[in-house]
Design an enzyme around this catalytic site. Structure first.
Site, mmCIF file in Angstrom:
data_model
loop_
_atom_site.group_PDB
_atom_site.id
_atom_site.type_symbol
_atom_site.label_atom_id
_atom_site.label_comp_id
_atom_site.label_asym_id
_atom_site.label_seq_id
_atom_site.Cartn_x
_atom_site.Cartn_y
_atom_site.Cartn_z
ATOM 1 N N CYS A 115 -4.020 5.468 0.179
ATOM 2 C CA CYS A 115 -4.012 4.056 0.414
ATOM 3 C C CYS A 115 -4.161 3.616 1.816
ATOM 4 O O CYS A 115 -3.046 3.821 2.302
ATOM 5 C CB CYS A 115 -2.657 3.347 -0.276
ATOM 6 S SG CYS A 115 -2.675 1.535 -0.096
ATOM 7 N N CYS A 118 -1.379 0.359 2.521
ATOM 8 C CA CYS A 118 -0.055 0.382 2.755
ATOM 9 C C CYS A 118 0.177 1.785 1.928
ATOM 10 O O CYS A 118 0.236 2.955 2.337
ATOM 11 C CB CYS A 118 0.496 -0.714 2.100
ATOM 12 S SG CYS A 118 0.207 -1.383 0.541
ATOM 13 N N SER A 119 0.425 1.777 0.385
ATOM 14 C CA SER A 119 0.920 2.735 -0.231
ATOM 15 C C SER A 119 0.661 2.520 -1.753
ATOM 16 O O SER A 119 1.532 2.886 -2.556
ATOM 17 C CB SER A 119 2.503 3.148 0.004
ATOM 18 O OG SER A 119 3.140 1.858 -0.154
ATOM 19 N N CYS A 120 -0.384 1.868 -1.751
ATOM 20 C CA CYS A 120 -0.691 1.512 -3.373
ATOM 21 C C CYS A 120 -0.766 2.875 -4.183
ATOM 22 O O CYS A 120 -1.422 3.727 -3.516
ATOM 23 C CB CYS A 120 -1.932 0.838 -3.490
ATOM 24 S SG CYS A 120 -1.864 -1.132 -2.811
#
Lengths: 215, 129
Positions: A115, A118-120
């Protein structure tokens, strides 16, 4: 004497501070209590979420989905066609997976998920992402130098194997369907699931070891 | 001899076996974000953008690229979204943080910490502390 008193005061001071949570913990607590007062948050919600997310959901949910796909050609076809729909009926799905796309590793193709924003992550079926997944270094290097990242994780990808990098978003999350290793013919789904690792479903591992399923 | 070099070329893989949360507040912060997203206070897309922006900003400010920094970005992103669409002003939040801090300082260790312990007479002591 005064030294002694001074030391005691210092101890008390330190004692007090040692019970004080770090600043971000106070900020989270402050937000939570204000939201509860405003009626925007149920007091039980966050604790229930943390408990389920950390203790109940984990990569094992994803591993069972992979094992089922290896065992059931019809399920696999549906999974690759529409991941979110296919996992809906499974007990393991945890939270609803709004948009899930499952991508298959083949002898000619390897898939890697990142991702970049961000951090999906498909947390509803894999639990919390590993720390490296959240770091800026992974998020940029997985795109700039994916083969280098794979090498770091011990995956030497031959030049004849194509590499696809998938960038997750809040609306579309990816799960890699790793290749079923040889020597697992006749294994039931539970045994198959036991050899599927978290990293293989993100793409930082390619070849699964069958040792874990031997016991 | 090989170790520093190994660390230098494998900064990601060496984090592979780390615990996912170093401290409970990190899990609480993520839980808060996902709970609010589920409740519709903000959308998953808003959360994703806010978290990405907060993380970049904190890294640009010189913070190390560590999990701690990531979770600080989670907290900062939450604060930003709640200021914009959650009706929680910066001053209301700072006031509440202070009250919780006093509550912890005023509560003997081992007892449950209640917000009310940060208010009233005990609050004065904490405020001067």
């Amino acid at each position: 004497m005064s030294d002694h008193e001074h030391k005691n005061t210092g101890d008390v001071h330190r004692e007090l501070h040692s019970h004080l949570p770090p600043e971000p913990a106070l900020r989270v607590r402050a937000m939570e209590s204000l939201l509860i007062e405003k009626g925007m948050l149920d007091p039980e919600t966050v604790d229930a979420w943390v408990e389920a997310y950390c203790e109940k959901i984990g990569p094992k949910c994803g591993a069972r989905i992979v094992a089922k796909a290896w065992s059931d050609a019809d399920f696999k076809a549906r999974l690759l066609e529409n991941g979110a729909e296919a996992v809906k009926g499974l007990d393991d799905a945890g939270w609803a997976v709004a948009h899930l796309r499952v991508i298959e590793n083949t002898p000619a193709i390897h898939n890697l998920v990142v991702c970049t924003l961000c951090s999906c992550y498909p947390h509803a079926i894999l639990g919390p992402p590993p720390n490296w997944y959240k770091m800026a270094a992974y998020r940029s290097r997985a795109v700039r130098d994916p083969r280098g990242v794979l090498k770091e994780f011990g995956v030497e990808l031959g030049g004849d194997i194509g590499l696809r990098v998938w960038d997750s978003t809040s609306e579309l999350r990816y799960l890699v369907l790793p290749g079923r290793p040889e020597g697992t013919g006749g294994w039931d789904e539970e045994r198959l699931a036991s050899i599927v690792t978290r990293n293989s479903m993100i793409g930082t591992q390619r070849d699964l070891s069958i040792d874990a399923g031997q016991a | 001899m090989t170790r520093p070099e190994g660390d230098a070329v494998a900064p990601l893989a060496r984090r592979d076996d780390e615990p996912l949360f170093d401290e409970p507040w990190q899990a609480q912060a993520l839980g808060l974000a996902f709970s609010l997203s589920d409740a519709g206070v903000f959308t998953p897309a808003q959360w994703s953008r806010a978290l990405g922006a907060a993380h970049r900003r904190i890294l640009a400010g010189g913070a190390d690229d560590t999990p701690q920094t990531y979770y600080e970005a989670v907290v900062a992103a939450l604060e930003g979204l709640l200021r914009e669409g959650g009706g929680i002003s910066a001053s209301a939040l700072e006031q509440r943080v202070k009250t919780w801090r006093r509550a912890y300082l005023n509560t003997p260790h081992g007892r449950p910490v209640k917000l009310t312990a940060g208010l009233g007479a005990g609050a004065q002591k904490g405020a001067n502390h």
